[in-house]
Motif scaffolding. Structure first.
Motif, mmCIF file in Angstrom:
data_model
loop_
_atom_site.group_PDB
_atom_site.id
_atom_site.type_symbol
_atom_site.label_atom_id
_atom_site.label_comp_id
_atom_site.label_asym_id
_atom_site.label_seq_id
_atom_site.Cartn_x
_atom_site.Cartn_y
_atom_site.Cartn_z
ATOM 1 N N ASP A 454 0.829 -1.203 0.000
ATOM 2 C CA ASP A 454 0.000 0.000 0.000
ATOM 3 C C ASP A 454 0.866 1.258 0.000
ATOM 4 O O ASP A 454 0.554 2.240 -0.669
ATOM 5 N N LEU A 455 1.960 1.224 0.751
ATOM 6 C CA LEU A 455 2.851 2.378 0.824
ATOM 7 C C LEU A 455 3.490 2.703 -0.520
ATOM 8 O O LEU A 455 3.728 3.874 -0.834
ATOM 9 N N THR A 456 3.796 1.687 -1.296
ATOM 10 C CA THR A 456 4.555 1.872 -2.529
ATOM 11 C C THR A 456 3.690 1.797 -3.771
ATOM 12 O O THR A 456 4.215 1.770 -4.883
ATOM 13 N N GLY A 457 2.369 1.750 -3.602
ATOM 14 C CA GLY A 457 1.503 1.661 -4.770
ATOM 15 C C GLY A 457 1.650 0.353 -5.521
ATOM 16 O O GLY A 457 1.501 0.321 -6.750
ATOM 17 N N GLY A 458 1.950 -0.726 -4.809
ATOM 18 C CA GLY A 458 2.051 -2.036 -5.439
ATOM 19 C C GLY A 458 3.434 -2.361 -5.956
ATOM 20 O O GLY A 458 3.599 -3.292 -6.735
ATOM 21 N N HIS A 459 4.466 -1.621 -5.532
ATOM 22 C CA HIS A 459 5.829 -1.841 -6.018
ATOM 23 C C HIS A 459 6.671 -2.669 -5.063
ATOM 24 O O HIS A 459 7.885 -2.757 -5.228
ATOM 25 N N ALA A 460 6.083 -3.257 -4.060
ATOM 26 C CA ALA A 460 6.886 -3.906 -3.025
ATOM 27 C C ALA A 460 7.106 -5.381 -3.321
ATOM 28 O O ALA A 460 8.095 -5.759 -3.939
ATOM 29 N N TYR A 461 6.195 -6.249 -2.883
ATOM 30 C CA TYR A 461 6.377 -7.690 -3.016
ATOM 31 C C TYR A 461 5.176 -8.322 -3.700
ATOM 32 O O TYR A 461 4.054 -7.820 -3.603
ATOM 33 N N ARG A 462 5.430 -9.432 -4.369
ATOM 34 C CA ARG A 462 4.326 -10.198 -4.929
ATOM 35 C C ARG A 462 3.606 -10.894 -3.782
ATOM 36 O O ARG A 462 4.181 -11.734 -3.097
ATOM 37 N N LEU A 463 2.347 -10.545 -3.599
ATOM 38 C CA LEU A 463 1.569 -11.149 -2.522
ATOM 39 C C LEU A 463 0.871 -12.403 -3.027
ATOM 40 O O LEU A 463 0.462 -12.473 -4.187
ATOM 41 N N PRO A 464 0.721 -13.410 -2.170
ATOM 42 C CA PRO A 464 0.151 -14.686 -2.631
ATOM 43 C C PRO A 464 -1.319 -14.546 -2.999
ATOM 44 O O PRO A 464 -2.069 -13.809 -2.339
ATOM 45 N N PRO A 465 -1.763 -15.246 -4.040
ATOM 46 C CA PRO A 465 -3.189 -15.271 -4.359
ATOM 47 C C PRO A 465 -3.931 -16.109 -3.332
ATOM 48 O O PRO A 465 -3.307 -16.799 -2.514
ATOM 49 N N PRO A 466 -5.261 -16.077 -3.321
ATOM 50 C CA PRO A 466 -6.020 -16.940 -2.403
ATOM 51 C C PRO A 466 -5.559 -18.390 -2.536
ATOM 52 O O PRO A 466 -5.416 -18.925 -3.628
ATOM 53 N N SER A 467 -5.306 -19.031 -1.393
ATOM 54 C CA SER A 467 -4.700 -20.363 -1.438
ATOM 55 C C SER A 467 -5.360 -21.368 -0.508
ATOM 56 O O SER A 467 -4.994 -22.540 -0.528
ATOM 57 N N ALA A 468 -6.310 -20.954 0.326
ATOM 58 C CA ALA A 468 -6.957 -21.895 1.231
ATOM 59 C C ALA A 468 -7.864 -22.842 0.447
ATOM 60 O O ALA A 468 -8.509 -22.438 -0.524
ATOM 61 N N PHE A 469 -7.916 -24.086 0.853
ATOM 62 C CA PHE A 469 -8.856 -25.025 0.242
ATOM 63 C C PHE A 469 -10.281 -24.752 0.707
ATOM 64 O O PHE A 469 -11.239 -25.110 0.024
ATOM 65 N N THR A 470 -10.421 -24.136 1.871
ATOM 66 C CA THR A 470 -11.745 -23.805 2.390
ATOM 67 C C THR A 470 -12.276 -22.556 1.714
ATOM 68 O O THR A 470 -11.557 -21.574 1.559
ATOM 69 N N THR A 471 -13.522 -22.599 1.301
ATOM 70 C CA THR A 471 -14.198 -21.407 0.800
ATOM 71 C C THR A 471 -14.947 -20.776 1.967
ATOM 72 O O THR A 471 -15.912 -21.344 2.475
ATOM 73 N N PHE A 472 -14.484 -19.630 2.424
ATOM 74 C CA PHE A 472 -15.124 -18.947 3.534
ATOM 75 C C PHE A 472 -16.247 -18.070 2.990
ATOM 76 O O PHE A 472 -16.027 -17.202 2.155
ATOM 77 N N GLY A 473 -17.453 -18.309 3.478
ATOM 78 C CA GLY A 473 -18.590 -17.537 3.005
ATOM 79 C C GLY A 473 -19.226 -18.159 1.769
ATOM 80 O O GLY A 473 -18.737 -19.149 1.206
#
Length: 541
Positions: A454-473
């Protein structure tokens, strides 16, 4: 006298001034971001920020050196999360500040290889964090933040810092003598601020009027346990992991012929912590997104209902306690211990003449009250976030909910008045908005990366995509299908998967009264949108 803290001695890129709206001559800040407090979570932020060229950061901690729960660094205790949940690895495994890098620096890799444990000793985690804290040039110990003020004309935070002790770590790094000097007060400026002051021990209301060195919180147990030796009766109140470890330690060292131990808790059982693999998916970013999207009343009801996720006891600790009691009773021996779940302490008073503490207890299910007299009480009654006095100068600019708590959006920013255009982030103060994962070490690096993103406007690290096997909601509406998509949309990576490209100026998406982002960001935990372009893959917005 007030002066400015000199910049660190390392080479740093020139600063680029960003004008506040309507200002032809902007003030250049000392830092892009300042962190207040240096527990594991802000230390994680500092370690990950160290890999971002161009991001100017400083972190201040009033303690003279890093120390993680020193009162509970007991022999034989381990972390409850795997060693991969260090300060950086789950975001950047190549970081020089990983736990494996610490082992290599201390020539312990082969010993750890043969150790064959996934959960490391708590004392070694403390040593690892201390190594990182002493190695980073952005960390400043023995420096207490007294006040935070907002300067609207410059669009900057002004942070008043008092030197409390000479910091040996900074002196060892060869930094300027003024920075490592004696008591002084200085001011630094920053565009953004991150609060990582941690939580404080909770003293139950029943003990508020009891002033005795024999009544203390488990946070101070290791330093004060010697004072308990020889007392006829000791009571432990609370049955989370801390209470269990304190009770187990007392049990191992108990003089059974002359001493009795009592362990009481409000919870209905001395129950194990939820540790099934699917159950642990409630400590994933997926569940945080789901929880944050709920209505606040529902969130408040869910947290106490999930007590076995964060107030349960490690199964091995329960087994150790049972085995000690079992072996003690061979051939008719006396266990010299009483364990009572479902019991709350309604009152406490001190008999000054005899030095005893009289407890008024109540068994919840039977609705029966009974007295308990003891010689010492260890309160394993947990911790809670607090609103620090250093925020008093900006208190009128912060948005609170009906219970007086921070309103915190999905990117860990406190909602503020539109006039406060800098961002004020929090770490481990968002249990009420982000759920039981807030104090979990396993999510620390991810949360730090979200803040840096958020501080860098998306220039920092690759964040993981959703990875849980559980679907919450409930799954999102996708035409005629009711199945949630298995992965989130990603952008093309333009840089390394770990550390980011040089950070440019921070994104200016306004400092208005920011509503929680979940409703705008996601229809479910598996649908992720972005408000700003992200250069390094998944923007976990």
């Amino acid at each position: 006298m007030t002066s400015r803290i000199p910049l660190a001695s390392r080479d740093e890129p020139p600063r680029t001034a960003v004008a506040a709206p309507g200002l032809p001559h902007p003030e250049t800040p000392d830092y892009d971001v300042v962190g207040v407090g240096l527990g594991p979570f802000n230390l994680s932020l500092a370690a990950l920020a160290d890999g971002l060229p161009g991001l100017r950061a400083a972190f201040f901690e009033q303690a003279p050196a890093f120390s993680w729960h020193p009162g509970l660094l007991l022999e034989g205790t381990t972390l409850q999360v795997p060693f991969l949940a260090d300060l950086v690895t789950l975001i950047d495994p190549t970081s020089p500040w990983s736990f494996l890098s610490y082992l290599r620096a201390h020539d312990r890799l082969f010993r750890f290889y043969l150790y064959e444990r996934f959960h490391i000793p708590r004392r070694e985690y403390d040593a690892y964090c201390r190594w990182v804290a002493e190695g980073l040039q952005s960390t400043h110990f023995g420096a207490r933040v007294e006040a935070v003020r907002w300067h609207p004309d410059a669009g900057l935070f002004r942070i008043v810092v008092t030197r409390t002790t000479p910091p040996p770590a900074e002196a060892a790094r060869g930094e300027a003598s003024e920075s490592a000097g004696t008591w002084s007060t200085r001011v630094v400026t920053a565009r953004h601020l991150v609060l990582g002051i941690g939580t404080e021990p909770i003293t139950p209301p029943a003990f508020a009027g009891v002033s005795s060195d024999r009544v203390f919180h488990s946070a101070h147990y290791r330093q004060r346990r010697a004072s308990l030796a020889g007392l006829p009766h000791i009571t432990v109140v609370g049955s989370g992991q801390s209470g269990a470890e304190v009770f187990a330690d007392l049990l191992r060292n108990q003089q059974t012929a002359t001493q009795h131990l009592t362990w009481i808790t409000r919870t209905p059982a001395f129950a194990p912590m939820e540790y099934s693999k699917l159950g642990l998916e409630q400590f994933t970013p997926d569940h945080i997104r789901y929880f944050h999207g709920l209505e606040q009343g529902r969130r408040d009801a869910l947290v106490p209902a999930q007590w076995q996720l964060y107030k349960g006891i490690d199964a091995d600790t329960i087994a150790q306690i049972y085995d000690l009691l079992y072996e003690r009773t061979i051939d008719g021996g006396d266990e010299a211990a009483t364990l009572m779940p479902g019991v709350s302490v309604q009152s406490a008073s001190l008999d000054d003449g005899r030095g005893e503490i009289a407890l008024g207890c109540r068994h919840r299910d039977q609705d029966r009250t009974f007295p308990l007299t003891t010689d010492a009480v260890v309160l394993a009654t947990g911790y809670a976030a607090r609103r620090p006095a250093l925020l008093d100068p900006v208190a009128g600019l912060l948005a609170l909910d009906g219970a007086g708590r921070f309103q915190i959006d999905a990117r860990y920013r406190i909602a503020t008045d539109p006039g406060l255009t800098g961002h004020l982030y929090v770490q481990n103060a968002e249990l009420h908005t982000h759920g039981v994962g807030a104090p979990d070490l396993g999510l620390g690096a991810w949360r730090a990366a979200v803040i840096l993103d958020d501080l860098t406007g998306g220039h920092a690290y690759r964040l993981p995509p959703p990875s849980a096997f559980t679907t919450f909601g409930a799954p999102p509406r996708t035409g005629g299908s009711h199945h949630a998509p298995r992965t989130a949309t990603t952008t093309t990576t333009t840089g390394p998967a770990g550390r980011g490209t040089p950070a440019t100026g921070t994104t200016a998406d306004g400092g208005g009264l920011r509503e929680p982002d979940a409703a705008a960001d996601v229809d479910s935990d598996r649908a992720v949108r972005r408000r700003h372009p992200v250069m390094l893959g998944e923007g976990d917005r």
